[in-house]
Design a protein around this motif. Structure first.
Motif, PDB file in Angstrom:
ATOM      1  N   TYR A   1       0.836  -1.199   0.000  1.00  0.00           N
ATOM      2  CA  TYR A   1       0.000   0.000   0.000  1.00  0.00           C
ATOM      3  C   TYR A   1       0.869   1.246   0.000  1.00  0.00           C
ATOM      4  O   TYR A   1       0.663   2.180  -0.779  1.00  0.00           O
ATOM      5  N   ILE A   2       1.863   1.261   0.883  1.00  0.00           N
ATOM      6  CA  ILE A   2       2.741   2.438   0.965  1.00  0.00           C
ATOM      7  C   ILE A   2       3.413   2.676  -0.385  1.00  0.00           C
ATOM      8  O   ILE A   2       3.487   3.797  -0.885  1.00  0.00           O
ATOM      9  N   TYR A   3       3.856   1.586  -1.007  1.00  0.00           N
ATOM     10  CA  TYR A   3       4.541   1.720  -2.300  1.00  0.00           C
ATOM     11  C   TYR A   3       3.597   2.303  -3.352  1.00  0.00           C
ATOM     12  O   TYR A   3       3.920   3.292  -4.020  1.00  0.00           O
ATOM     13  N   TYR A   4       2.424   1.713  -3.488  1.00  0.00           N
ATOM     14  CA  TYR A   4       1.495   2.191  -4.529  1.00  0.00           C
ATOM     15  C   TYR A   4       1.047   3.617  -4.254  1.00  0.00           C
ATOM     16  O   TYR A   4       0.899   4.429  -5.152  1.00  0.00           O
ATOM     17  N   TYR A   5       0.841   3.916  -2.972  1.00  0.00           N
ATOM     18  CA  TYR A   5       0.394   5.259  -2.601  1.00  0.00           C
ATOM     19  C   TYR A   5       1.463   6.275  -2.957  1.00  0.00           C
ATOM     20  O   TYR A   5       1.201   7.320  -3.555  1.00  0.00           O
ATOM     21  N   ASN A   6       2.694   5.967  -2.636  1.00  0.00           N
ATOM     22  CA  ASN A   6       3.783   6.920  -2.854  1.00  0.00           C
ATOM     23  C   ASN A   6       4.157   7.068  -4.319  1.00  0.00           C
ATOM     24  O   ASN A   6       4.745   8.058  -4.704  1.00  0.00           O
ATOM     25  N   THR A   7       3.841   6.041  -5.139  1.00  0.00           N
ATOM     26  CA  THR A   7       4.175   6.172  -6.547  1.00  0.00           C
ATOM     27  C   THR A   7       3.006   6.772  -7.314  1.00  0.00           C
ATOM     28  O   THR A   7       2.992   6.765  -8.538  1.00  0.00           O
ATOM     29  N   GLY A   8       2.028   7.265  -6.593  1.00  0.00           N
ATOM     30  CA  GLY A   8       0.939   7.996  -7.233  1.00  0.00           C
ATOM     31  C   GLY A   8      -0.029   7.121  -7.995  1.00  0.00           C
ATOM     32  O   GLY A   8      -0.710   7.576  -8.922  1.00  0.00           O
TER      33      GLY A   8
END
Lengths: 444, 354
Positions: free
Chosen positions: B260-267
């Protein structure tokens, strides 16, 4: 709400066969084999000779050092022999054999009545010592030592142990049910000796009748009855202290280091008898139970009564025995000889039928971690057992807190690989002790 | 005169009573629980699935039996551990794989990774996963194709037709892949066949991908498709106290959080949705509930188990999302298996009174 401990196990308590039966006074057997060595410490030294006539309650063996306790004649009769006979703790030991004269006569000027309130703590300690009182929960630690901690320890709490967490055993339960006043009197005596004002009586909630009775009897006394979760090893001193006061006894220390003294209900009854009536410890309540015992019951038996006599009194056996245990099935000692006798530490004698003996060969540890979950001391029993197998007893001690093990046996109880972990741990402890002694003697 | 035995037969040190569980009962309970997803796979993939798992179980038992005879060991084949190895391996290969491959994998798993190490209890790596890694490297193509097709793949056809530039190639490469492959290669597909990445998310949504994954009606290995059944089996094992909650919770939780953190941070426009796809697809549930909880190859203490689970989750995330491989559960668990002695040494329980 009852108090809980972390870890432990909950075996079926099997108490139903004896818990509601009144204590029975067993007829005195023809011969009593009273061992002079009944607990840790030096064996006591007999002070009677063959041919002597002894009276009930007469001193028959004196302590060799301050750590032992004197032994008294359980009944009146003639000393016929001083010889080696089966001892449930040591295999065999020197016993004073007394042939009963059937009169059961008390020694003169023994049965006195006094009021403990007129005695000083020192006087009472001396009375307790002279009457040979020991912890009757199973370990048989001399009570006069336990009640007289070194002056630099500040004791503020007395805990009375009525947990009786071992399956089958109901002798403490029956003591509370039938001698509640004596237990309370003994508690008040111990409180006066220790100079404490706080006292708790811990009872597991599988004994609701005892809880109700003691609650009623303790009204108006400083004793507070505490309900404890039914969980083995709730009755172990350190667990008792944790559940009741919330204090953890530090590793390598004793209950007195956190200001607590724990006494078993049976011992306190004996203390009351000794202090107020001058009755020495010559008989005790023994639970005779097990699936093969025809008529299980609680028996008031004289010290030195062979187990075989007790089983006969309980109707004998209905099936083939696999094991005979002195004490409960979790910590009790398996017996080689049914002629072993009742000693001060015998809280019960329990049989395990042949088909109930779990004789599955052990296999490799599958690292399931159940022993770690069950360990109330939060050790890593599986690792300790493997280190023991490999002979790395020192590593077990330095890195895995070997010496903190209380040998309650929960690890073996839960082990799916049937590894007798606690046995491995005992071996490690023994090996380390051997090494320590060798170093000590070597350096002298 | 009642008869009193003169001597009791057995002398042993206490305790003298035991709880009922044994290694055998634990192993057979796990095997029985695994039968449910295995049986369900027949419904999804047809009899071929039973054949694969069946061959694995039989070759596992036979290999262990022969091995123990040849090594002159005590025959312990009835303890059920090789049944579990066979079931797990069979459930972690594609349904239409040639049978010799999983059979070889199981034999390798049982013989090399269990018996050669000293038998059950002494193995360092989870045998089923080690066997799977072996055949994965031997036959990479067979191990990552022949997936089950999406049930209503034709919907995507229409979608892509309306989006323009539809080719049969694009259709095949998407409908014939597992959701994880699609996620991994989404951008490449979009570039190759000239459509946008949103088309793929659309494809997932129209196909009710989450529902398919939970029920098991999606591309994937035989046993890893139905997250629901595996979850139910896992809960049962927890209730029976055969596995503890530590590893499944920390493993899946870490994986989900990291994703989740990854997808969120990559927009990414749909971080939660993609995270859920990651959670429910591939071998994560099967791995977290049945493979990472193998007691022999996991740490002893509760804290150690949590560390193990977190490690598994992080490595799975790294391989699946950052790295170049589609599925990372297997390597994550194997890698953490190797870490167990270290974890055991670092995370001991806090001793009473210390």
């Amino acid at each position: 709400m009852f108090r809980k401990i972390k870890g432990g196990v909950h075996p079926h308590d099997e108490k139903q066969s004896t818990e509601d039966k009144k204590i029975e006074f067993m007829p005195i057997p023809q011969k009593l084999f009273v061992p002079v060595h009944q607990h840790i410490g030096q064996a006591s030294i007999p002070v009677v000779a063959v041919g002597d006539m002894v009276k009930k309650g007469q001193l028959i063996a004196e302590t060799a050092d301050g750590r032992g306790t004197p032994v008294h004649a359980p009944t009146s009769g003639k000393v016929t022999e001083l010889g080696n006979y089966p001892n449930p703790i040591y295999g065999s030991s020197l016993c004073v054999v007394i042939e009963s004269d059937g009169l059961d006569e008390w020694q003169e000027n023994l049965l006195t009545t006094r009021n403990y309130e007129n005695l000083t703590p020192e006087e009472m300690i001396d009375i307790i010592f002279k009457n040979g009182i020991v912890g009757m929960g199973g370990a048989a630690f001399p009570t006069h030592i336990k009640l007289a901690p070194p002056k630099d320890r500040h004791i503020d709490t007395l805990i009375v142990n009525g947990a009786e967490c071992e399956p089958y055993l109901t002798s403490d339960h029956r003591t509370m049910m039938e001698y509640p006043d004596d237990v309370i009197k003994g508690t008040l005596i111990a409180m006066k000796i220790l100079g404490v004002s706080k006292c708790y009586l811990g009872i597991e909630i599988n004994k609701p009748k005892a809880i109700a009775l003691m609650l009623e009897k303790c009204k108006g006394t400083p004793i507070e009855v505490v309900e404890l979760e039914t969980r083995y090893p709730q009755g172990a001193e350190k667990m008792m202290i944790l559940a009741i006061t919330g204090k953890e006894v530090p590793s390598g220390k004793l209950p007195m280091d956190v200001g607590c003294v724990v006494q078993n209900v049976g011992s306190l009854k004996a203390v009351a008898d000794a202090v107020e009536k001058n009755i020495p410890l010559i008989e005790r309540i023994v639970t005779v139970a097990g699936k093969t015992v025809k008529d299980p019951k609680n028996v008031m038996a004289k010290l030195g009564t062979p187990f075989s006599e007790l089983f006969k009194y309980c109707g004998g056996f209905t099936g083939k025995n696999g094991k005979l245990i002195m004490g409960g099935p979790m910590m009790g000692q398996a017996q080689v000889n049914i002629e072993a006798v009742i000693v001060k530490a015998t809280s019960g004698i329990v049989t395990i039928s042949e088909k109930d003996v779990d004789y599955v060969p052990e296999r490799a540890c599958i690292r399931c971690g159940r022993c770690i979950e069950a360990c109330t001391m939060h050790l890593m029993p599986s690792t300790l057992s493997i280190l023991s197998e490999k002979g790395q007893h020192q590593t077990a001690q330095t890195d895995y807190n070997l010496m903190d093990c209380v040998e309650c046996g929960c690890c073996y109880y839960v082990c799916p690989s049937r590894r007798n972990i606690v046995h491995y741990i005992r071996q490690s402890k023994a090996k380390n002790a051997m090494v320590r002694n060798a170093i000590k003697t070597g350096s002298k | 005169m009642p008869q009193v035995q003169e001597k009791s037969d057995l002398i042993s040190s206490p305790p003298h009573i035991k709880s009922g569980d044994s290694v055998k009962s634990i192993m057979w309970t796990v095997a029985a629980v695994l039968m449910f997803p295995a049986a369900f796979s027949v419904y999804i993939f047809g009899l071929q699935a039973t054949l694969v798992t069946g061959v694995c179980v039989i070759s596992g038992i036979a290999a262990e039996f022969l091995c123990q005879i040849l090594m002159r060991r005590k025959i312990k084949v009835l303890d059920g551990s090789s049944v579990i190895t066979g079931l797990l391996l069979g459930m972690s290969v594609p349904p239409h794989i040639p049978l010799w491959i999983p059979a070889l994998g199981t034999v390798f798993a049982v013989v090399v990774f269990k018996e050669f190490f000293g038998g059950l209890g002494a193995n360092i790596f989870n045998p089923a996963l080690a066997g799977r890694a072996f055949i994965m490297l031997l036959q990479p193509l067979e191990m990552s194709s022949n997936w089950h097709l999406f049930p209503n793949g034709s919907v995507i056809a229409n979608k892509l037709v309306t989006a323009g530039n539809f080719t049969s190639e694009a259709f095949l490469s998407i409908t014939g892949a597992t959701p994880l492959t699609i996620l991994k290669n989404g951008e490449k597909f979009a570039l190759d066949y000239n459509f946008s990445i949103e088309n793929i998310y659309d494809f997932f949504i129209t196909n009710n991908i989450l529902q398919s994954l939970i029920i098991g009606n999606a591309g994937g290995c035989i046993g890893e498709t139905s997250a629901l059944l595996i979850f139910a089996g896992g809960l049962f094992l927890m209730w029976r106290k055969i596995i503890s909650w530590h590893i499944p919770v920390s493993f899946i939780g870490t994986m989900a959080l990291a994703a989740y953190i990854y997808y969120y941070n990559t927009g990414n426009p749909l971080p939660g949705f993609l995270t859920l796809i990651h959670v429910f697809s591939g071998g994560l549930f099967l791995g977290a509930f049945f493979m990472a909880t193998d007691t022999v190859t996991t740490p002893l203490s509760a804290r150690g188990l949590i560390v193990f689970g977190i490690g598994c989750g992080l490595i799975t995330f790294l391989i699946r999302i950052i790295g170049g491989y589609t599925e990372g559960v297997m390597f994550a668990i194997l890698f953490m298996n190797a870490m167990v002695p270290l974890i055991d040494r670092l995370f001991k329980p806090k001793v009473f009174g210390v």
